[in-house]
Design a protein around this motif. Sequence first.
Motif, mmCIF file in Angstrom:
data_model
loop_
_atom_site.group_PDB
_atom_site.id
_atom_site.type_symbol
_atom_site.label_atom_id
_atom_site.label_comp_id
_atom_site.label_asym_id
_atom_site.label_seq_id
_atom_site.Cartn_x
_atom_site.Cartn_y
_atom_site.Cartn_z
ATOM 1 N N LEU A 110 37.679 33.109 45.400
ATOM 2 C CA LEU A 110 38.980 33.437 44.842
ATOM 3 C C LEU A 110 39.570 34.696 45.485
ATOM 4 O O LEU A 110 40.783 34.805 45.624
ATOM 5 C CB LEU A 110 38.871 33.584 43.327
ATOM 6 N N ASP A 111 38.715 35.634 45.874
ATOM 7 C CA ASP A 111 39.212 36.858 46.505
ATOM 8 C C ASP A 111 39.885 36.557 47.839
ATOM 9 O O ASP A 111 40.881 37.203 48.191
ATOM 10 C CB ASP A 111 38.072 37.868 46.695
ATOM 11 N N ALA A 112 39.362 35.568 48.554
ATOM 12 C CA ALA A 112 39.992 35.180 49.822
ATOM 13 C C ALA A 112 41.378 34.593 49.579
ATOM 14 O O ALA A 112 42.312 34.843 50.355
ATOM 15 C CB ALA A 112 39.114 34.173 50.566
ATOM 16 N N VAL A 113 41.528 33.832 48.499
ATOM 17 C CA VAL A 113 42.839 33.276 48.146
ATOM 18 C C VAL A 113 43.811 34.405 47.815
ATOM 19 O O VAL A 113 44.971 34.398 48.244
ATOM 20 C CB VAL A 113 42.719 32.285 46.959
ATOM 21 N N THR A 114 43.321 35.399 47.072
ATOM 22 C CA THR A 114 44.147 36.566 46.756
ATOM 23 C C THR A 114 44.584 37.279 48.036
ATOM 24 O O THR A 114 45.748 37.640 48.182
ATOM 25 C CB THR A 114 43.380 37.544 45.843
ATOM 26 N N GLY A 115 43.647 37.483 48.952
ATOM 27 C CA GLY A 115 43.952 38.186 50.200
ATOM 28 C C GLY A 115 44.958 37.461 51.066
ATOM 29 O O GLY A 115 45.777 38.088 51.747
#
Length: 105
Positions: free
Chosen positions: A1-6
């Motif tokens: 999910l952090d990659a999606v946020t980034g």
Amino acid sequence: LDAVTGLSGSGPAYVFLMIEGLADGGVRAGLPRDVALALAAQTVMGSAKMVLETGRHPGSLKDMVTSPGGTTIAGVHSLEKSGIRAAMMDAVAAAAGRATELSKL
């Protein structure tokens, strides 16, 4: 999910910076600000639409609009010398890393 946020969560800010930079370049080349901004935004929208609708890799689409010895390859060369790809990848990685940090608070 952090990659999606980034990428997707923070990505609009990156695109807004790109549109602003393109518009500033248009102004520097002599266009009125409103015209330059409209052209920059339409260029980004049309380019994104082509990626989504054709399913072609962005590099392939770039090659289709880049003539040997032409104006576009001169601009692409300038962007590559400035490290545009690395800057974009670093921005996504930094935002993803920060999302990870914030999730641990």
